[in-house]
Write a protein that holds these residues in place. Structure first.
Motif, PDB file in Angstrom:
ATOM      1  N   MET A  56     -10.859  -4.092   0.619  1.00 31.72           N
ATOM      2  CA  MET A  56     -11.184  -5.295   1.386  1.00 31.72           C
ATOM      3  C   MET A  56     -12.641  -5.192   1.780  1.00 31.72           C
ATOM      4  SD  MET A  56      -7.770  -5.975   3.595  1.00 31.72           S
ATOM      5  CE  MET A  56      -6.217  -6.289   2.765  1.00 31.72           C
ATOM      6  N   GLY A  57     -13.458  -5.988   1.134  1.00 32.25           N
ATOM      7  CA  GLY A  57     -14.899  -5.865   1.330  1.00 32.25           C
ATOM      8  C   GLY A  57     -15.341  -4.523   0.769  1.00 32.25           C
ATOM      9  N   LYS A  58     -16.024  -3.750   1.591  1.00 30.62           N
ATOM     10  CA  LYS A  58     -16.467  -2.425   1.145  1.00 30.62           C
ATOM     11  C   LYS A  58     -15.466  -1.336   1.519  1.00 30.62           C
ATOM     12  CE  LYS A  58     -21.338  -3.594   1.356  1.00 30.62           C
ATOM     13  NZ  LYS A  58     -22.626  -3.331   1.967  1.00 30.62           N
ATOM     14  N   ARG A  59     -14.432  -1.733   2.248  1.00 25.89           N
ATOM     15  CA  ARG A  59     -13.446  -0.768   2.733  1.00 25.89           C
ATOM     16  C   ARG A  59     -12.326  -0.573   1.725  1.00 25.89           C
ATOM     17  NH1 ARG A  59      -9.868  -2.115   7.618  1.00 25.89           N
ATOM     18  NH2 ARG A  59      -8.293  -0.749   6.863  1.00 25.89           N
ATOM     19  N   GLU A  60     -12.046   0.679   1.388  1.00 28.79           N
ATOM     20  CA  GLU A  60     -10.933   1.010   0.503  1.00 28.79           C
ATOM     21  C   GLU A  60      -9.960   1.882   1.274  1.00 28.79           C
ATOM     22  OE1 GLU A  60     -12.078   2.599  -3.316  1.00 28.79           O
ATOM     23  OE2 GLU A  60     -13.885   1.361  -3.342  1.00 28.79           O
ATOM     24  N   PHE A  61      -8.670   1.635   1.079  1.00 24.14           N
ATOM     25  CA  PHE A  61      -7.680   2.469   1.751  1.00 24.14           C
ATOM     26  C   PHE A  61      -6.373   2.453   0.967  1.00 24.14           C
ATOM     27  CE2 PHE A  61      -7.363  -1.773   3.499  1.00 24.14           C
ATOM     28  CZ  PHE A  61      -6.002  -2.000   3.640  1.00 24.14           C
ATOM     29  N   ASP A  62      -5.591   3.477   1.198  1.00 24.72           N
ATOM     30  CA  ASP A  62      -4.268   3.609   0.596  1.00 24.72           C
ATOM     31  C   ASP A  62      -3.242   3.603   1.710  1.00 24.72           C
ATOM     32  OD1 ASP A  62      -5.235   3.939  -2.039  1.00 24.72           O
ATOM     33  OD2 ASP A  62      -5.623   6.051  -1.652  1.00 24.72           O
ATOM     34  N   MET A  63      -2.062   3.098   1.399  1.00 25.86           N
ATOM     35  CA  MET A  63      -0.947   3.192   2.343  1.00 25.86           C
ATOM     36  C   MET A  63       0.314   3.524   1.565  1.00 25.86           C
ATOM     37  SD  MET A  63      -0.101  -0.724   3.539  1.00 25.86           S
ATOM     38  CE  MET A  63      -1.650  -0.928   4.346  1.00 25.86           C
ATOM     39  N   VAL A  64       1.274   4.063   2.270  1.00 32.61           N
ATOM     40  CA  VAL A  64       2.554   4.419   1.652  1.00 32.61           C
ATOM     41  C   VAL A  64       3.629   3.487   2.199  1.00 32.61           C
ATOM     42  CG1 VAL A  64       4.332   6.193   1.399  1.00 32.61           C
ATOM     43  CG2 VAL A  64       1.902   6.825   1.289  1.00 32.61           C
ATOM     44  N   GLU A  65       4.298   2.799   1.285  1.00 33.45           N
ATOM     45  CA  GLU A  65       5.438   1.959   1.642  1.00 33.45           C
ATOM     46  C   GLU A  65       6.702   2.788   1.473  1.00 33.45           C
ATOM     47  OE1 GLU A  65       6.952  -2.279   0.057  1.00 33.45           O
ATOM     48  OE2 GLU A  65       7.395  -0.619  -1.308  1.00 33.45           O
ATOM     49  N   THR A  66       7.560   2.759   2.481  1.00 36.50           N
ATOM     50  CA  THR A  66       8.870   3.406   2.399  1.00 36.50           C
ATOM     51  C   THR A  66       9.919   2.337   2.675  1.00 36.50           C
ATOM     52  OG1 THR A  66       7.952   5.479   3.235  1.00 36.50           O
ATOM     53  CG2 THR A  66      10.350   5.255   3.281  1.00 36.50           C
ATOM     54  N   ILE A  67      10.838   2.151   1.740  1.00 31.59           N
ATOM     55  CA  ILE A  67      11.896   1.153   1.915  1.00 31.59           C
ATOM     56  C   ILE A  67      12.957   1.753   2.837  1.00 31.59           C
ATOM     57  CG2 ILE A  67      13.704  -0.205   0.774  1.00 31.59           C
ATOM     58  CD1 ILE A  67      11.881  -0.172  -1.747  1.00 31.59           C
ATOM     59  N   ILE A  68      13.231   1.061   3.950  1.00 29.36           N
ATOM     60  CA  ILE A  68      14.233   1.586   4.883  1.00 29.36           C
ATOM     61  C   ILE A  68      15.540   0.783   4.856  1.00 29.36           C
ATOM     62  CG2 ILE A  68      12.643   2.806   6.404  1.00 29.36           C
ATOM     63  CD1 ILE A  68      12.631   0.416   8.271  1.00 29.36           C
ATOM     64  N   LYS A  69      15.489  -0.467   4.399  1.00 29.51           N
ATOM     65  CA  LYS A  69      16.712  -1.250   4.231  1.00 29.51           C
ATOM     66  C   LYS A  69      16.472  -2.304   3.172  1.00 29.51           C
ATOM     67  CE  LYS A  69      20.405  -3.577   6.684  1.00 29.51           C
ATOM     68  NZ  LYS A  69      20.925  -3.971   7.991  1.00 29.51           N
ATOM     69  N   ARG A  70      17.365  -2.333   2.211  1.00 32.87           N
ATOM     70  CA  ARG A  70      17.280  -3.319   1.133  1.00 32.87           C
ATOM     71  C   ARG A  70      18.636  -3.996   1.036  1.00 32.87           C
ATOM     72  NH1 ARG A  70      14.656  -4.084  -4.068  1.00 32.87           N
ATOM     73  NH2 ARG A  70      16.171  -4.965  -5.493  1.00 32.87           N
ATOM     74  N   ASN A  71      18.704  -5.205   1.544  1.00 34.22           N
ATOM     75  CA  ASN A  71      19.954  -5.952   1.560  1.00 34.22           C
ATOM     76  C   ASN A  71      19.653  -7.390   1.116  1.00 34.22           C
ATOM     77  OD1 ASN A  71      22.624  -6.705   2.039  1.00 34.22           O
ATOM     78  ND2 ASN A  71      22.217  -7.190   4.176  1.00 34.22           N
ATOM     79  N   PHE A  72      19.138  -7.501  -0.126  1.00 37.93           N
ATOM     80  CA  PHE A  72      18.836  -8.823  -0.660  1.00 37.93           C
ATOM     81  C   PHE A  72      20.127  -9.564  -0.913  1.00 37.93           C
ATOM     82  CE2 PHE A  72      14.644  -7.043  -2.339  1.00 37.93           C
ATOM     83  CZ  PHE A  72      13.892  -7.732  -1.407  1.00 37.93           C
ATOM     84  N   PRO A  73      20.179 -10.857  -0.718  1.00 37.66           N
ATOM     85  CA  PRO A  73      19.039 -11.739  -0.424  1.00 37.66           C
ATOM     86  C   PRO A  73      18.770 -11.951   1.061  1.00 37.66           C
ATOM     87  CG  PRO A  73      20.948 -13.091  -0.913  1.00 37.66           C
ATOM     88  CD  PRO A  73      21.390 -11.646  -1.040  1.00 37.66           C
ATOM     89  N   GLU A  74      19.501 -11.268   1.951  1.00 32.58           N
ATOM     90  CA  GLU A  74      19.355 -11.524   3.391  1.00 32.58           C
ATOM     91  C   GLU A  74      18.157 -10.853   4.045  1.00 32.58           C
ATOM     92  OE1 GLU A  74      22.501 -10.522   2.231  1.00 32.58           O
ATOM     93  OE2 GLU A  74      23.347 -12.543   2.232  1.00 32.58           O
ATOM     94  N   GLU A  75      17.894  -9.571   3.686  1.00 34.97           N
ATOM     95  CA  GLU A  75      16.859  -8.849   4.416  1.00 34.97           C
ATOM     96  C   GLU A  75      16.261  -7.702   3.606  1.00 34.97           C
ATOM     97  OE1 GLU A  75      18.605  -6.978   7.937  1.00 34.97           O
ATOM     98  OE2 GLU A  75      20.501  -6.829   6.868  1.00 34.97           O
TER      99      GLU A  75
END
Length: 150
Positions: A56-75
């Motif tokens: 974003m602009g000159k800023r670079e960063f990483d993040m880690v996504e952790t799935i904690i609940k997967r109940n498609f199609p509701e949430e």
């Protein structure tokens, strides 16, 4: 810091979820995303982790996504961790007259003086960024507009 954002996307929930649940589509509605990589678990399953890289602009960063609940199609709930920030996202999807109402609850925890100071100084910036992602997803899902075309 906690807040809720929501948007109506003019797509049936099933079609909405197909677009949202495809990692290849993220680049079309998450501004600044330059790449992602599965780092543990079965992709898309509870407990799975993915590394997301942003610029974003000159800023670079990483993040880690952790799935904690997967109940498609509701949430769908996940956490996002990067230096100084822990974010819990709880997303709910409601069918409404052939459209989908996306309700996103965000909770941020900050560590370190700088991030706490930024959160104190500009709490609206976080909500504005969250809303931008919802609006960009709506444009992508309904009209095929990609943030890559800007």
């Amino acid at each position: 810091m906690k807040y809720t954002t929501e948007i109506i996307v003019d797509l049936p929930r099933e079609e909405f979820i197909k677009k949202l649940d495809n990692p290849e589509n993220m680049k079309h509605w998450q501004r600044g995303l330059v790449g992602f990589e599965q780092i543990s678990g079965e992709p898309g399953t509870e407990g799975a982790q993915m590394s997301l890289s942003y610029k974003m602009g000159k800023r670079e960063f990483d993040m880690v996504e952790t799935i904690i609940k997967r109940n498609f199609p509701e949430e769908f709930h996940s956490t996002y961790d990067t230096k100084g920030v822990h974010n819990v996202q709880k997303n709910y999807f409601k069918e409404e007259n052939g459209s989908t109402k996306w309700i996103s609850e965000s909770e941020f925890e900050f560590s370190g003086f700088f991030m706490k100071f930024m959160a104190f100084l500009m709490p609206g910036a976080f909500k504005k960024q969250s809303m931008k992602y919802l609006q960009d997803f709506k444009s992508f899902a309904e009209e095929g507009k990609s943030v890559l075309d800007n």
